[in-house]
Design a protein around this motif. Structure first.
Motif, PDB file in Angstrom:
ATOM      1  N   VAL A   1       0.844  -1.200   0.000  1.00  0.00           N
ATOM      2  CA  VAL A   1       0.000   0.000   0.000  1.00  0.00           C
ATOM      3  C   VAL A   1       0.877   1.246   0.000  1.00  0.00           C
ATOM      4  O   VAL A   1       1.917   1.286   0.666  1.00  0.00           O
ATOM      5  CB  VAL A   1      -0.910   0.008   1.247  1.00  0.00           C
TER       6      VAL A   1
ATOM      7  N   PHE B   1       1.346   4.202   1.632  1.00  0.00           N
ATOM      8  CA  PHE B   1       0.874   4.760   2.901  1.00  0.00           C
ATOM      9  C   PHE B   1       0.560   6.247   2.768  1.00  0.00           C
ATOM     10  O   PHE B   1      -0.390   6.751   3.366  1.00  0.00           O
ATOM     11  CB  PHE B   1       1.930   4.534   3.993  1.00  0.00           C
TER      12      PHE B   1
ATOM     13  N   LYS C   1      -0.740   7.806   0.495  1.00  0.00           N
ATOM     14  CA  LYS C   1      -2.003   8.098  -0.181  1.00  0.00           C
ATOM     15  C   LYS C   1      -3.225   7.685   0.632  1.00  0.00           C
ATOM     16  O   LYS C   1      -4.356   7.886   0.185  1.00  0.00           O
ATOM     17  CB  LYS C   1      -2.029   7.407  -1.547  1.00  0.00           C
ATOM     18  N   LEU C   2      -3.021   7.125   1.812  1.00  0.00           N
ATOM     19  CA  LEU C   2      -4.160   6.766   2.652  1.00  0.00           C
ATOM     20  C   LEU C   2      -4.859   8.032   3.147  1.00  0.00           C
ATOM     21  O   LEU C   2      -4.195   8.985   3.571  1.00  0.00           O
ATOM     22  CB  LEU C   2      -3.700   5.935   3.852  1.00  0.00           C
TER      23      LEU C   2
ATOM     24  N   LEU D   1      -5.883   9.685   5.739  1.00  0.00           N
ATOM     25  CA  LEU D   1      -5.735   9.591   7.191  1.00  0.00           C
ATOM     26  C   LEU D   1      -6.751  10.437   7.959  1.00  0.00           C
ATOM     27  O   LEU D   1      -7.004  10.172   9.140  1.00  0.00           O
ATOM     28  CB  LEU D   1      -4.307   9.994   7.582  1.00  0.00           C
TER      29      LEU D   1
ATOM     30  N   ALA E   1      -1.259   1.982  10.210  1.00  0.00           N
ATOM     31  CA  ALA E   1      -2.712   2.102  10.044  1.00  0.00           C
ATOM     32  C   ALA E   1      -3.336   0.745  10.299  1.00  0.00           C
ATOM     33  O   ALA E   1      -2.694  -0.292  10.115  1.00  0.00           O
ATOM     34  CB  ALA E   1      -3.053   2.595   8.638  1.00  0.00           C
TER      35      ALA E   1
ATOM     36  N   TYR F   1      -3.301   5.015  13.117  1.00  0.00           N
ATOM     37  CA  TYR F   1      -4.476   5.525  12.409  1.00  0.00           C
ATOM     38  C   TYR F   1      -5.437   4.348  12.224  1.00  0.00           C
ATOM     39  O   TYR F   1      -5.151   3.419  11.459  1.00  0.00           O
ATOM     40  CB  TYR F   1      -4.086   6.097  11.048  1.00  0.00           C
TER      41      TYR F   1
ATOM     42  N   PHE G   1      -8.793   2.930  10.827  1.00  0.00           N
ATOM     43  CA  PHE G   1      -9.911   3.117   9.903  1.00  0.00           C
ATOM     44  C   PHE G   1     -11.060   2.239  10.383  1.00  0.00           C
ATOM     45  O   PHE G   1     -10.958   1.004  10.348  1.00  0.00           O
ATOM     46  CB  PHE G   1      -9.493   2.739   8.479  1.00  0.00           C
TER      47      PHE G   1
ATOM     48  N   ASN H   1     -14.340   4.458   4.156  1.00  0.00           N
ATOM     49  CA  ASN H   1     -13.437   3.401   4.632  1.00  0.00           C
ATOM     50  C   ASN H   1     -13.844   2.033   4.073  1.00  0.00           C
ATOM     51  O   ASN H   1     -12.996   1.224   3.692  1.00  0.00           O
ATOM     52  CB  ASN H   1     -13.434   3.341   6.159  1.00  0.00           C
TER      53      ASN H   1
ATOM     54  N   LEU I   1     -12.861   1.951   0.479  1.00  0.00           N
ATOM     55  CA  LEU I   1     -11.406   1.853   0.373  1.00  0.00           C
ATOM     56  C   LEU I   1     -10.925   0.438   0.688  1.00  0.00           C
ATOM     57  O   LEU I   1     -10.087  -0.124  -0.023  1.00  0.00           O
ATOM     58  CB  LEU I   1     -10.747   2.852   1.322  1.00  0.00           C
TER      59      LEU I   1
ATOM     60  N   MET J   1      -8.934  -2.233  -1.686  1.00  0.00           N
ATOM     61  CA  MET J   1      -7.615  -2.715  -1.292  1.00  0.00           C
ATOM     62  C   MET J   1      -7.612  -4.197  -0.913  1.00  0.00           C
ATOM     63  O   MET J   1      -6.606  -4.716  -0.435  1.00  0.00           O
ATOM     64  CB  MET J   1      -7.095  -1.888  -0.107  1.00  0.00           C
TER      65      MET J   1
ATOM     66  N   ARG K   1       1.617  -5.204   4.678  1.00  0.00           N
ATOM     67  CA  ARG K   1       0.417  -5.607   5.432  1.00  0.00           C
ATOM     68  C   ARG K   1       0.764  -6.696   6.431  1.00  0.00           C
ATOM     69  O   ARG K   1       1.548  -7.597   6.137  1.00  0.00           O
ATOM     70  CB  ARG K   1      -0.653  -6.152   4.494  1.00  0.00           C
TER      71      ARG K   1
END
Length: 247
Positions: A106, A108, A110-111, A113, A129, A155, A157, A207, A210, A214, A229
């Motif tokens: 991922v 990160f 571009k998450l 947040l 995250a 973070y 989600f 979320n 997303l 993902m 991950r």
């Protein structure tokens, strides 16, 4: 003596032959992967969208089937499927794990947040995250583990996928005046959130979209700053190694 014109013509012919050969290999590869895809779909009932890609595996005669969160292997006809890990004994390397990390890495940075519950521990320099469901037992276990991890910004989600009550609690936590406190109170101390849950909860819908994009198919799913991950309620030792390596 060979003339310049004859030499140029010969080079051009060789280039055309090489290109034709490459196209032939590519076409053959496409035919093979199409055959495997068709066989797996018809025989195993795998949806077309679930097969993210088919490529040659490092082991001769074997093909890698990317199912998003899982890799399996097949022969060239789709007659036989192996569900397991491919190990390079010379390099002492788990090739399946490496490929999964590569495929599911991922970005990160571009998450989104702002759509996450932010908890800062210590200096907060290390970052991670988590996609987490309020009613997921393993998510509760992970939160207990995080109590022993310092100098990290987490973070979370909110990812309510287990039940309507998960959605209700996620909204209550998101609508709390202190989201971090409400989240930790529920996940660690089992003190239910008291907010009405009637504020703008579009972040939770985002979320869910997303996570689906993902291929987040289970909670908790940890994402380290380097994009790696870590699925499930990983141990404190594994988290520390990951956080230190990604920092």
């Amino acid at each position: 003596m060979q003339t310049r014109r004859h030499y140029t013509t010969r080079v051009a012919a060789l280039a055309l032959a090489a290109a034709a050969s490459a196209l032939g290999c590519s076409a053959q590869a496409d035919q093979t992967t199409d055959k495997i895809r068709s066989a797996l779909q018809s025989r195993l009932g795998i949806d077309a969208g679930d097969i993210k890609g088919i490529t040659r595996a490092p082991m001769p005669g074997l093909y890698e089937i990317n199912l998003g969160t899982q890799i399996v292997y097949s022969d060239a006809n789709g007659d036989y499927v192996l569900n397991g890990e491919l190990i390079d004994t010379r390099a002492h390397r788990n090739l399946t794990e490496s490929r999964l990390n590569e495929i599911n890495r991922v970005d990160f940075a571009k998450l989104p947040l702002d759509n996450a519950v932010k908890v800062v521990k210590g200096d907060g320099k290390r970052k991670m995250a988590v996609f987490s469901d309020p009613n997921c037992p393993y998510c509760h276990q992970l939160e207990s583990t995080l109590k022993s991890i310092d100098n990290v910004t987490v973070y979370t989600f909110l990812y309510p996928v287990l039940s309507p009550d998960s959605t209700a609690k996620a909204k209550q936590i998101w609508c709390s005046s202190d989201r971090a406190k409400a989240w930790e109170s529920w996940m660690v101390d089992r003190k239910a959130p008291t907010a009405a849950g009637t504020c703008d909860t579009a972040a939770i819908d985002s979320n869910l979209a997303l996570g689906a994009k993902m291929n987040v198919t289970g909670t908790p799913t940890v994402i380290l700053a380097d994009g790696t991950r870590l699925p499930g309620a990983v141990s404190a030792e594994r988290l520390e190694r990951g956080l230190n390596g990604a920092h």
